[in-house]
Design an enzyme around this catalytic site. Structure first.
Site, PDB file in Angstrom:
ATOM      1  N   SER A 142     -17.983 -23.057 -32.901  1.00 15.44           N
ATOM      2  CA  SER A 142     -17.671 -24.112 -31.932  1.00 15.44           C
ATOM      3  C   SER A 142     -16.166 -24.274 -31.832  1.00 15.44           C
ATOM      4  O   SER A 142     -15.420 -23.925 -32.767  1.00 15.44           O
ATOM      5  CB  SER A 142     -18.301 -25.435 -32.380  1.00 15.44           C
ATOM      6  OG  SER A 142     -17.840 -26.518 -31.590  1.00 15.44           O
ATOM      7  N   TYR A 155     -19.896 -31.494 -39.222  1.00 16.34           N
ATOM      8  CA  TYR A 155     -20.015 -30.487 -38.167  1.00 16.34           C
ATOM      9  C   TYR A 155     -18.789 -29.575 -38.098  1.00 16.34           C
ATOM     10  O   TYR A 155     -18.919 -28.355 -38.020  1.00 16.34           O
ATOM     11  CB  TYR A 155     -20.237 -31.183 -36.831  1.00 16.34           C
ATOM     12  CG  TYR A 155     -20.609 -30.254 -35.703  1.00 16.34           C
ATOM     13  CD1 TYR A 155     -21.911 -29.763 -35.577  1.00 16.34           C
ATOM     14  CD2 TYR A 155     -19.666 -29.860 -34.758  1.00 16.34           C
ATOM     15  CE1 TYR A 155     -22.257 -28.908 -34.539  1.00 16.34           C
ATOM     16  CE2 TYR A 155     -20.006 -29.013 -33.712  1.00 16.34           C
ATOM     17  CZ  TYR A 155     -21.299 -28.539 -33.615  1.00 16.34           C
ATOM     18  OH  TYR A 155     -21.637 -27.691 -32.590  1.00 16.34           O
TER      19      TYR A 155
END
Length: 263
Positions: A142, A155
């Site tokens: 990401s 995350y």
């Protein structure tokens, strides 16, 4: 099995980027093994891919947030006579509550899904790829991997692991004809924010920041086929990543190969 009909395993294939990869690969004449928890959604997608492209599309309903998930998936593919040539590690989630107030079983499931299962699936399929001297692995990282960490959230750390791990494995496996790419999208239109309960916040983000799953897939697949260890799709995301990284990705990759203290 012939060389022009290889098999791709796609996790998180029931929607979003995973479904986009499944469609893209079926359109490229790959048989597909579709993995997610939602069997009905997978079945509908599998039927659609078979009807549209004439490929073999098999469904494995499995929960990769459990320790048994990865071996269950690969064992089933073996039973089906479908050795894995392409692995798309896409399944993921993000906690919407802070670490200290999240029940440990939820934290453990997040780590299992996006760290352990991602790594174990690679470990399970790489021996066959090495034997066949060909393989392609795309790991969904990401833009968050190069962003400041979010307070109380794992995350960004998880996606940083995926980014670094992918580059390390690409260095190791390239001599065997196996390319590994960390795909680092930014905001992508999918069900992710609905599932995580963050849709209201997501809707406040300017439209220029968003990409369609198909665009992410196109760039990601082109990158792994070209042997690029990192792909940040979209101009806005590329600019954002460059602004946040003091050392360019390509130089980090070269340094990692040159100064490995364990060689």
């Amino acid at each position: 099995m012939t060389v022009d009909r290889r098999t791709a395993l796609v996790t998180g294939a029931s929607a979003g980027i995973g479904a986009g990869f499944a469609r893209h690969l079926a359109g490229q004449n790959y048989d597909v093994v579709l993995v997610a928890r939602r069997a009905q959604r997978l079945g509908e997608l599998a039927a659609s891919l078979h009807d549209q492209f004439g490929v073999r599309a098999e469904v494995v309903a499995a929960d990769l947030s459990t320790p048994a998930g990865p071996s269950t998936v690969v064992d089933r593919a073996t039973e089906l006579g479908m050795p894995i040539d392409v692995l798309i590690n896409n399944a993921g989630l993000s906690s919407s509550t802070k670490f200290s107030v999240t029940p440990w079983n939820e934290v453990a499931a997040e780590l299992q899904l996006m760290v352990t299962s991602v790594t174990e699936l690679i470990h399970l399929v790489v021996p066959g790829m090495k034997t066949r001297r060909w393989g392609r692995i795309v790991n969904l990282s990401s833009l968050a991997a190069v962003s400041p960490p979010g307070e109380g959230l794992l995350y960004t750390g998880i996606k940083s692991y995926v980014l670094n791990m992918s580059q390390s494995l690409d260095m190791e496996l390239k001599p065997f004809g196996i390319n590994v790419t960390a795909l680092c999208p930014g905001f992508t239109h999918s069900e992710f924010h609905d599932v995580m309960g963050t849709r209201e916040a997501a809707d406040r983000i300017p439209g220029i920041m968003w990409q369609q799953p198909e665009d992410v897939v196109d760039e990601g697949w082109a990158a792994v086929m070209a042997g690029k260890p990192v792909c940040t799709p979209g101009l806005v995301n590329k600019i954002s990543a460059a602004a946040m990284r003091p050392i360019p990705q390509r130089i980090q990759y070269v340094l990692g190969r040159t100064f490995n203290p364990f060689k």
